[in-house]
Design a protein around this motif. Structure first.
Motif, mmCIF file in Angstrom:
data_model
loop_
_atom_site.group_PDB
_atom_site.id
_atom_site.type_symbol
_atom_site.label_atom_id
_atom_site.label_comp_id
_atom_site.label_asym_id
_atom_site.label_seq_id
_atom_site.Cartn_x
_atom_site.Cartn_y
_atom_site.Cartn_z
ATOM 1 N N ALA A 27 29.217 39.671 -0.939
ATOM 2 C CA ALA A 27 28.168 40.664 -1.190
ATOM 3 C C ALA A 27 26.831 39.934 -1.135
ATOM 4 O O ALA A 27 26.652 38.919 -1.807
ATOM 5 C CB ALA A 27 28.361 41.315 -2.554
ATOM 6 N N GLU A 28 25.920 40.450 -0.321
ATOM 7 C CA GLU A 28 24.620 39.780 -0.148
ATOM 8 C C GLU A 28 23.464 40.676 -0.564
ATOM 9 O O GLU A 28 23.532 41.898 -0.455
ATOM 10 C CB GLU A 28 24.423 39.386 1.313
ATOM 11 C CG GLU A 28 25.360 38.294 1.799
ATOM 12 C CD GLU A 28 24.863 37.667 3.093
ATOM 13 O OE1 GLU A 28 23.732 37.132 3.091
ATOM 14 O OE2 GLU A 28 25.600 37.721 4.089
ATOM 15 N N GLY A 29 22.395 40.039 -1.028
ATOM 16 C CA GLY A 29 21.172 40.764 -1.348
ATOM 17 C C GLY A 29 21.031 41.073 -2.825
ATOM 18 O O GLY A 29 22.014 41.324 -3.531
ATOM 19 N N ALA A 30 19.790 41.078 -3.290
ATOM 20 C CA ALA A 30 19.511 41.259 -4.713
ATOM 21 C C ALA A 30 20.008 42.602 -5.242
ATOM 22 O O ALA A 30 20.590 42.672 -6.327
ATOM 23 C CB ALA A 30 18.007 41.116 -4.954
ATOM 24 N N LYS A 31 19.780 43.684 -4.501
ATOM 25 C CA LYS A 31 20.177 45.012 -4.959
ATOM 26 C C LYS A 31 21.689 45.121 -5.105
ATOM 27 O O LYS A 31 22.202 45.576 -6.142
ATOM 28 C CB LYS A 31 19.663 46.075 -3.974
ATOM 29 C CG LYS A 31 20.154 47.481 -4.222
ATOM 30 C CD LYS A 31 19.677 48.067 -5.525
ATOM 31 C CE LYS A 31 20.107 49.519 -5.668
ATOM 32 N NZ LYS A 31 19.777 50.075 -6.999
ATOM 33 N N THR A 32 22.417 44.697 -4.085
ATOM 34 C CA THR A 32 23.881 44.810 -4.112
ATOM 35 C C THR A 32 24.484 43.943 -5.209
ATOM 36 O O THR A 32 25.353 44.395 -5.965
ATOM 37 C CB THR A 32 24.467 44.424 -2.745
ATOM 38 O OG1 THR A 32 23.973 45.324 -1.754
ATOM 39 C CG2 THR A 32 25.987 44.487 -2.774
ATOM 40 N N VAL A 33 24.029 42.713 -5.313
ATOM 41 C CA VAL A 33 24.581 41.812 -6.323
ATOM 42 C C VAL A 33 24.272 42.323 -7.729
ATOM 43 O O VAL A 33 25.144 42.308 -8.606
ATOM 44 C CB VAL A 33 24.047 40.375 -6.132
ATOM 45 C CG1 VAL A 33 24.463 39.481 -7.303
ATOM 46 C CG2 VAL A 33 24.573 39.789 -4.819
ATOM 47 N N ALA A 49 22.759 31.367 -5.522
ATOM 48 C CA ALA A 49 21.407 31.911 -5.471
ATOM 49 C C ALA A 49 20.353 30.812 -5.486
ATOM 50 O O ALA A 49 20.592 29.701 -5.973
ATOM 51 C CB ALA A 49 21.188 32.853 -6.655
ATOM 52 N N THR A 50 19.179 31.170 -4.970
ATOM 53 C CA THR A 50 18.066 30.227 -4.969
ATOM 54 C C THR A 50 17.457 30.141 -6.373
ATOM 55 O O THR A 50 17.626 31.047 -7.195
ATOM 56 C CB THR A 50 16.975 30.673 -3.984
ATOM 57 O OG1 THR A 50 16.443 31.941 -4.415
ATOM 58 C CG2 THR A 50 17.534 30.805 -2.574
ATOM 59 N N GLN A 57 15.598 36.738 -12.098
ATOM 60 C CA GLN A 57 16.675 37.583 -12.620
ATOM 61 C C GLN A 57 17.366 36.967 -13.834
ATOM 62 O O GLN A 57 18.541 37.254 -14.098
ATOM 63 C CB GLN A 57 17.709 37.816 -11.513
ATOM 64 C CG GLN A 57 17.173 38.508 -10.282
ATOM 65 C CD GLN A 57 16.742 39.934 -10.555
ATOM 66 O OE1 GLN A 57 17.297 40.608 -11.429
ATOM 67 N NE2 GLN A 57 15.748 40.408 -9.825
ATOM 68 N N ALA A 58 16.657 36.171 -14.585
ATOM 69 C CA ALA A 58 17.257 35.493 -15.751
ATOM 70 C C ALA A 58 17.887 36.480 -16.720
ATOM 71 O O ALA A 58 18.977 36.242 -17.261
ATOM 72 C CB ALA A 58 16.199 34.648 -16.455
ATOM 73 N N ASP A 59 17.238 37.612 -16.946
ATOM 74 C CA ASP A 59 17.758 38.613 -17.892
ATOM 75 C C ASP A 59 19.067 39.224 -17.421
ATOM 76 O O ASP A 59 19.921 39.591 -18.229
ATOM 77 C CB ASP A 59 16.730 39.729 -18.110
ATOM 78 C CG ASP A 59 15.499 39.255 -18.863
ATOM 79 O OD1 ASP A 59 15.563 38.169 -19.473
ATOM 80 O OD2 ASP A 59 14.478 39.962 -18.821
ATOM 81 N N GLN A 87 18.039 35.596 -0.716
ATOM 82 C CA GLN A 87 18.026 34.837 -1.958
ATOM 83 C C GLN A 87 19.351 34.708 -2.718
ATOM 84 O O GLN A 87 19.530 33.780 -3.484
ATOM 85 C CB GLN A 87 16.976 35.407 -2.929
ATOM 86 C CG GLN A 87 15.543 35.262 -2.440
ATOM 87 C CD GLN A 87 14.559 35.653 -3.506
ATOM 88 O OE1 GLN A 87 14.670 36.722 -4.113
ATOM 89 N NE2 GLN A 87 13.593 34.800 -3.752
ATOM 90 N N VAL A 88 20.288 35.640 -2.521
ATOM 91 C CA VAL A 88 21.509 35.592 -3.325
ATOM 92 C C VAL A 88 22.713 36.112 -2.551
ATOM 93 O O VAL A 88 22.610 37.059 -1.762
ATOM 94 C CB VAL A 88 21.336 36.399 -4.640
ATOM 95 C CG1 VAL A 88 21.017 37.861 -4.347
ATOM 96 C CG2 VAL A 88 22.548 36.264 -5.543
ATOM 97 N N LEU A 89 23.837 35.459 -2.776
ATOM 98 C CA LEU A 89 25.114 35.857 -2.183
ATOM 99 C C LEU A 89 26.194 35.690 -3.249
ATOM 100 O O LEU A 89 26.205 34.678 -3.961
ATOM 101 C CB LEU A 89 25.416 34.997 -0.962
ATOM 102 C CG LEU A 89 26.736 35.186 -0.207
ATOM 103 C CD1 LEU A 89 26.549 34.805 1.272
ATOM 104 C CD2 LEU A 89 27.876 34.378 -0.794
#
Length: 248
Positions: A27-33, A49-50, A57-59, A87-89
């Protein structure tokens, strides 16, 4: 830092055969993750993630027990299928067996839909219009294709996807509608709950599946339109909107 073995293992999930063997997907992308973290974090094996993303997205991860590995943008590009990775996978486990379908309710049946973007969009449409189930022919694109997961934006967590022959649904759906080029005008037809068949992008509804249709529907074009047909996902959106308007 990612090891060569990690990179190879994640890249292997780009292939359907490996996904099915490992029962894992990407799963890729900030919204999906974030959707997966908030709704079903137990699916997640590892988040890659970077540093920038993790800081922003610490919270989101503060109270979770999710395994997180910080990686560079260069490493993300090596494991991503996207031209410009976001940025995230996350590497996730397959969903457990889906809930039994609620038969008789309005739902789509996808007949050999091959484009992952179309499948993902129709899953998202089903979610938007309150359709809990989505049926797919066995030849329809794989749900866990990374492009499907990306396009549906987390909707696969709320819509149960079932791969089955339409023949198995005939007794549960006395009304089976099909989107075709020659049929009754969608906007002049009184609609009822039923199965809505969307055909293959290039060839439309197969002859075998068409034999199960009880109603053929046509989406009329403007008089001066020269377009031959609508994209499968766009046609699905128009149909879903009209069914929702009439039945709600």
């Amino acid at each position: 830092m990612l090891s060569k073995n990690q990179i190879k293992e994640i890249q292997s999930l780009h292939q359907r055969k490996q996904r099915e063997m490992q029962q894992r997907f990407i799963a890729e992308g900030a919204k999906t993750v974030s959707e997966i973290v908030l709704q079903k974090s137990s699916l997640i094996d590892t988040v890659f993630a970077t540093a920038e993303y993790l800081d922003q997205q610490a919270d989101l991860f503060q109270k979770s027990a999710i395994t997180i590995q910080e990686i560079t943008e260069e490493e993300l590009r090596k494991i991503s299928l996207q031209t410009t990775p976001n940025q995230v996978l996350a590497v996730c486990h397959y969903l457990a067996e889906t809930l039994p379908p609620v038969t008789g309710q309005t739902a789509f049946y996808l007949d050999n839909i091959r484009d992952p973007g179309n499948l993902g969009t129709i899953i998202r449409l089903s979610d938007w219009f309150g359709m809990r189930d989505l049926y797919c022919s066995p030849s329809t694109c794989d749900l866990y294709n990374p492009k499907v997961i990306q396009a549906c934006m987390g909707a696969f967590l709320r819509v149960s996807i079932h791969y089955t022959d339409i023949k198995a649904l005939q007794s549960s759906y006395p009304k089976i509608y099909g989107a075709v080029l020659e049929g009754d005008n969608l906007y002049k037809t009184s609609l009822a709950k039923g199965l809505i068949v969307i055909g293959n992008e290039a060839n439309g509804i197969s002859l075998e599946t068409a034999s199960f249709l009880t109603h053929k529907l046509h989406i009329p074009a403007a008089r001066d339109s020269e377009a031959e047909s609508l994209n499968a996902a766009i046609a699905a959106a128009v149909l879903a909107s009209e069914f929702f308007r009439q039945l709600s």
